[in-house]
Structure formats: C-alpha cells, structure tokens
Design an enzyme around this catalytic site. Sequence first.
Site, PDB file in Angstrom:
ATOM      1  N   LYS A 108      50.028  45.226  32.496  1.00 40.43           N
ATOM      2  CA  LYS A 108      50.163  45.455  31.028  1.00 40.43           C
ATOM      3  C   LYS A 108      50.600  46.714  30.499  1.00 40.43           C
ATOM      4  O   LYS A 108      51.266  47.036  29.397  1.00 40.43           O
ATOM      5  CB  LYS A 108      49.161  44.854  30.156  1.00 40.43           C
ATOM      6  CG  LYS A 108      48.878  43.373  30.211  1.00 40.43           C
ATOM      7  CD  LYS A 108      48.244  42.544  29.303  1.00 40.43           C
ATOM      8  CE  LYS A 108      48.279  41.043  29.426  1.00 40.43           C
ATOM      9  NZ  LYS A 108      47.608  40.142  28.429  1.00 40.43           N
ATOM     10  N   SER A 166      41.604  41.474  23.016  1.00 34.61           N
ATOM     11  CA  SER A 166      40.026  41.353  23.774  1.00 34.61           C
ATOM     12  C   SER A 166      40.036  42.200  24.960  1.00 34.61           C
ATOM     13  O   SER A 166      39.050  42.457  25.564  1.00 34.61           O
ATOM     14  CB  SER A 166      39.349  40.499  23.428  1.00 34.61           C
ATOM     15  OG  SER A 166      40.025  39.335  24.178  1.00 34.61           O
TER      16      SER A 166
END
Length: 311
Positions: A50, A75
Amino acid sequence: MDKQELIDCHERIKPFIHNTPVLISRLIDEMAGAHLFFKCENFQRMGAFKMRGAANAIMQLTDEQKRNGVVTHSSGNFAQALSLSAQSLGVKAYIVMPSSAPQVKKEAVKGYGGILIECESTLAAREHESERIVNKHGATFIHPSNNDHVILGQGTACKELLELHPDIDYVIAPVGGGGLVAGSALSVLYFGNHCKTIGGEPFEVDDAYRSLQSGKIETNTTTNTIADGLKTQLGDRNFPIIQKHVEEIIRVTEEEIVLSMRLIWERLKIVCEPSSAVALATVFKRREKLSNKKVGIIISGGNVDLGRLPF
C-alpha cells in the site's frame, strides 16, 4: 487508465518505494505442481504494497492540496502507508482509526508521523470523522483502494514482477478493497505476455466473488476471517477493471489460509500476514488449472501481530 499512466506512476514513486525481491521455493513448487514466483511486498516500506498507491496519490495533489494535508480512514496497512508517504513528502496526514484497532497499529501510525483520530468502529463513524476533517482543515480524502492514483500505484508491484519474469502465465493477488487486484490486472494487460489475472478471496468475505456473479457491487454481512486485510469491499473505480480484466475470483477456507501462511513462514522463511497467504491457498485450490504453469503470487504484506499467530 492507460499503459503510459502506469509507466509514469512507477517512475514517479521509485524514489519512495523498494523494488521488492521475488522468491522461489522448489518444495512449494513440487507441492503445487506449478512454478511459483513470490513478489514479496512484505519487504516494502511500512511492510505492505500500500506504500505504492499512497505515495502516488499524494504526489498527484496540487501544491495547495499538499499544504492542507490528506485524510483517510483505515484500521490497517493503508493508515501506515499514507502516514509514511505523507511524512516522506512533507505533507500532513490525518488518520481516522476505530478505537478497537490494535494498539500496535495505532503506534505505527504515530511513529510514521500520522495525526491519529479515533472513532467508533463502524463505517458510518469513520466516514463522518473523515468528512469533519475535510471540512475543518481542507484536507483531501484519499480512499485506501477506490482511487485511480492508488490503483495505479498498487499495480507497480505486478509491473516489477513481470519485468523480471515476462513469461509468467498467471498472476494471483488477494482481493479486499480491490485496489491491488485491479492494479495488478492493468499491469498484466499492459506488460504481460498472454498472462491472466486471478483473485483470491476467503469464503467468509466473498463479496468480490459474488459481485462478479451478479454484475454489481455486493457487501458482506459478516467478516469472520483471519485475513483481516480483506474485510473491505470493492468500489466503483476498481470494480469495472476487475469485471473486465480479472479472469476469475477463487474462494478459499480459513483452514486453507492458515496452512498456506504456515507454509510460507516455514519454507520461504519470511513473515507474511494471513491476507497474503490467500494467494498461495488459491494456487492449491486450482491445482489442475495451474499445473506446470508459471504463476506470480503477490505477497501483499507482512504486518502481523506476532502475539496472535494461528499456529
């Protein structure tokens, strides 16, 4: 999103990412009956793929947008990725996380310079808090997976894999929010040689599988899976790419995920999170289809709570 955009994206983010290694295992090849190439994004900065999409998304902002900062709700890995990318680029990052998120992940966000805002652990609460920050600070909201610049960034992991092994027959990526599998499918389209993309997904959160069946974005009523990174759903930016360019999505059981995760730890000698093991579990599930094929597997990340291993 065309080929040149993907090339430009990769060049843009290269100073801020690692070109991660590709590992092989003769023993796992024998077990799978195929030739596997593991693209190890667990060695990426902040420990997951990511970082690529987060860096690209921030770099595409105007100077004024950069001054006002960025915000996301996550999260997990994208919270850390946006925090580190923003820190590397001198931009403020506001990170909305549910108060129930693991403390280790909250500390990681703060360690990377992210401004942590906690909220209730519902999607509505996350979205409300993100919107409040957008209105108060003028920050730009960056979605973890349903954003064109993020999708392009995530696709660069597969691009690197195909540059190293251009004769791969299939690329398999886990499916959560859809950014990685959509980006991978674009790289396969533009840089593969008669290559195809397959997605892997737990039975417990099989919204992407059902979405391809129904032709519209489906949701999950429960998220009872060990693959915590795959609990999110597809979006309107990545779903059309998946519909058009992903050959199929294969579902695997929780037991199959744990067995594959253990195999990666034992045989490749690397730390991977359960979500990453879904891709290898997919290979075993489709052993006949993939027999003697060259298969690229995206090991999506290695951010795992060592106190809660399933083996």
